[in-house]
Design an enzyme around this catalytic site. Structure first.
Site, PDB file in Angstrom:
ATOM      1  N   CYS A  82      37.612  29.494  18.519  1.00 22.55           N
ATOM      2  CA  CYS A  82      38.377  30.589  18.451  1.00 22.55           C
ATOM      3  C   CYS A  82      37.398  31.775  18.480  1.00 22.55           C
ATOM      4  O   CYS A  82      37.713  32.853  18.963  1.00 22.55           O
ATOM      5  CB  CYS A  82      39.255  30.471  17.209  1.00 22.55           C
ATOM      6  SG  CYS A  82      40.077  28.986  17.054  1.00 22.55           S
ATOM      7  N   THR A  83      36.263  31.897  17.817  1.00 19.70           N
ATOM      8  CA  THR A  83      35.584  33.021  17.754  1.00 19.70           C
ATOM      9  C   THR A  83      35.096  33.560  19.160  1.00 19.70           C
ATOM     10  O   THR A  83      35.223  34.584  19.213  1.00 19.70           O
ATOM     11  CB  THR A  83      34.316  32.736  16.755  1.00 19.70           C
ATOM     12  OG1 THR A  83      34.834  32.222  15.370  1.00 19.70           O
ATOM     13  CG2 THR A  83      33.169  34.001  16.643  1.00 19.70           C
TER      14      THR A  83
END
Length: 254
Positions: A82-83
């Site tokens: 997600c980052t």
């Protein structure tokens, strides 16, 4: 499950409670049952909601306004895939803005957690540049439920603590209609360039009445719909190539 390994260690030991059919948040009542879940299809009006975000409270339909919007969810804060995704969309945000498109992310954790996570994203994924778009704090899972952002297992446990949303993508047009739905498992990152490519195709199709072939990108030939006669096609598009009676291509209109 591999997807579970991607979540923060703090999620792993959380006890599961028995499934309950409803959830009360303040004065609002949500019935988290399959029969009460909105059925979202391409062409559906995107369900509205009010939520806190990293840029303040929003009414989703008011936030869309006269813009296109890309709504995308994430399994949890401080997760590795997600980052990278949030950072990639942040770097591409100027390209979306040129096309009249807003971006908004979602995770089923709070604003404070999101804001701490944004610092990490700026550190490792945006080259230190400010993170520009909001992230929805969906701690009560209202949006995850309305947009069906959960695996079968997590849907059954929606009332028990934090649940991991799948990687959903919704492209929504200014009339609040859903134009594209993509769902990825938690373990697999998305392709941000593909989302931008689809926006280009949808906007060109709406403006010029064409369709786009596989792997199409801006500037390449487009398809004339079979509903347009040869005579009308020539008047509208000029020269075109007939590959089959139902398959005609022409230069991409400006």
């Amino acid at each position: 499950m591999f997807s579970r390994q991607l979540l923060r260690a703090s999620l792993a030991p959380m006890a599961r409670k028995s499934f309950a059919p409803s959830f009360t948040a303040g004065s609002r009542f949500f019935s988290f049952t399959a029969e009460n879940q909105p059925r979202i299809r391409i062409g559906s009006v995107a369900p509205n909601f009010v939520a806190e975000t990293t840029q303040g409270k929003i009414d989703f339909h008011e936030y869309i306004g006269d813009n296109w919007i890309v709504l995308f969810s994430h399994p949890a804060d401080f997760t590795p895939v997600c980052t990278t995704e949030l950072g990639a969309f942040a770097k591409l945000e100027p390209e979306f803005t040129k096309r009249g498109v807003k971006l908004i992310g979602l995770s089923t954790e709070g604003v404070e957690s999101h804001n701490s996570w944004i610092k990490d994203i700026e550190d490792v994924a945006t080259g230190g540049k400010p993170f520009g778009y909001p992230i929805i704090a969906d701690a009560n899972k209202e949006v995850a439920f309305k947009y069906d952002m959960l695996t079968e297992e997590d849907f059954k446990n929606i009332n028990s603590g934090l649940v991991a949303t799948v990687r959903s993508v919704f492209i929504i047009d200014p009339s609040k209609k859903v134009r594209l739905i993509m769902t990825y498992p938690a373990s697999t990152g998305r392709n941000s360039a593909e989302v931008l490519r689809v926006i280009d195709g949808l906007q060109l199709s709406d403006a010029k009445g064409i369709a786009t072939p596989i792997d199409w990108s801006v500037g390449q030939d487009v398809i004339i719909p079979p509903s347009v006669s040869d005579e009308d096609a020539k008047a509208k598009f000029g020269e075109f190539q007939t590959l089959k009676s139902y398959l005609r291509t022409t230069k991409s209109p400006l």
